[in-house]
Scaffold this active site. Structure first.
Site, short mmCIF file in Angstrom:
data_model
loop_
_atom_site.label_atom_id
_atom_site.label_comp_id
_atom_site.label_asym_id
_atom_site.label_seq_id
_atom_site.Cartn_x
_atom_site.Cartn_y
_atom_site.Cartn_z
N SER A 187 45.23 44.31 46.10
CA SER A 187 45.38 42.87 45.91
C SER A 187 46.82 42.44 46.15
O SER A 187 47.75 43.21 45.89
CB SER A 187 44.97 42.51 44.48
OG SER A 187 45.42 41.22 44.14
N TYR B 94 45.51 43.24 35.66
CA TYR B 94 44.73 43.29 36.91
C TYR B 94 45.60 43.84 38.04
O TYR B 94 45.22 44.78 38.74
CB TYR B 94 44.22 41.89 37.28
CG TYR B 94 43.62 41.82 38.65
CD1 TYR B 94 42.44 42.50 38.95
CD2 TYR B 94 44.23 41.08 39.67
CE1 TYR B 94 41.89 42.45 40.23
CE2 TYR B 94 43.69 41.03 40.95
CZ TYR B 94 42.52 41.72 41.22
OH TYR B 94 41.98 41.68 42.49
#
Length: 340
Positions: free
Chosen positions: A127, A152
């Protein structure tokens, strides 16, 4: 090829499954259909692939190591795309353990299964959030990314480290893709475009964080899928020029690569909202709020390596992508309303 895709009922996983089936590949789709967001949307995405003769639907959580091993043993995939993950920066502030279970334990299970079942290439979703506190723009895969701002982001950085270890120890070819703000038809309801569209159509105010000062490298889902396929088809080899004295984070002597996959053209959030207003034919009422914890103000992908190695650069303009999303949204939720 026989390709196993985890997160096959997800936004990217479902679109990727369709494209691979269209070109003649066999797809084993693994998804647990959890209720992080509307399961009916996941089922509707899956319905597009379920009847295809070369598609196998497996309902499984990647945290289930024994179950996953059985799937690999039975189906013997040649290549694997891991898109199953607990997504979302904001949710990681409320429920950090969900990220440990899926993104760390689940990913370790994927690596073990690839290692023990002769998988030729593992491609996995990282990501843009791994860039964290970095401010040098555009974000480059050759930059150090050791300052994540959310769990995350930390879990995605951890995936890259875990993958490198398996590439080094077991010669498992792995490629990590740092996705930059993916949007488009069949998207995720927790993403800004979906939330904004729903609120504007309902005549409700939209929450605009960082007072609208965000810049995002919005990347259209079809561009992402094209990039994933090109990377999947290109098994990485070790980089012979790699040096431990000046370690390059994007490659290794091991068969390991990391790429950015983004539009390479950041758009201001206010401009994105203006495009959406135009597509909907309505004005948004905005509630301007400060930067959220865990969020980064700007994202901008340097895609030089992706272009060099695969000949591909994402290029769908935001005006085109948002218009396609709005058309899909209105069609999907009109039918949904009729069905209920």
């Amino acid at each position: 090829m026989k390709i196993l895709i985890t997160g096959s009922a997800g936004f990217i996983g479902s679109a990727l499954s369709l494209r691979l089936l269209e070109r003649g590949d066999t797809v084993i789709g693994v998804d647990n259909l959890n209720d992080y967001y509307d399961v009916r949307l996941k089922e509707a995405r899956l319905a597009r692939t379920l009847d295809h003769p070369n598609y196998t639907d497996v309902r499984l959580d990647i945290e289930d190591g024994a179950g996953l091993t059985e799937v690999f043993r039975t189906h013997r995939p040649e290549r694997v795309v891991n898109l199953a993950a607990q997504a979302g920066v904001r949710y990681s502030l409320e429920n950090p353990m969900a990220y440990v279970s899926t993104n760390l334990v689940g990913f370790a299970n994927i690596l073990e299964c690839c290692r023990h079942h002769g998988v030729e290439h593992l491609v996995y979703a990282s990501s843009s959030s791994v860039y964290g506190a970095n401010t040098e723009m555009p974000f480059s895969v050759h930059d150090n990314v050791d300052h994540p701002l959310s769990l995350y982001a930390a879990s995605k950085k951890a995936n890259e480290l875990m993958a490198h270890t398996y590439s080094h120890l077991y010669r498992l070819p792995t490629t990590g893709l740092r996705f930059f703000t993916v949007y488009g038809p069949w998207g995720r309801p927790d993403m800004a475009l979906f939330k904004f569209t729903r609120a504007i159509l309902a005549g409700e105010p939209i929450q605009v964080f960082n007072y609208g000062q965000h810049r995002r490298d919005f990347t259209y889902v079809d561009d992402i899928v094209e990039g994933v396929i090109r990377v999947l088809d290109r098994v990485p080899a070790g980089n012979p020029d790699w040096s431990g004295a000046k370690p390059d984070p994007a490659s290794s002597r091991a068969p390991y690569r990391v790429y950015n996959i983004g539009n390479n053209q950041p758009v201001e959030l206010m401009e994105y909202i203006a495009v959406l207003e135009q597509c909907l034919g309505r004005k948004a009422e905005m509630e301007l709020l400060p930067l959220q914890p865990g969020d980064v103000p700007d994202t901008f992908a340097d895609v030089t390596d992706l272009v060099r190695d695969t000949g591909y650069k994402p290029d769908t303009p935001v005006a085109v992508g948002v218009a396609r999303f709005v058309a899909w949204y209105q069609d999907f939720y009109t039918q949904e309303a009729r069905a209920h």
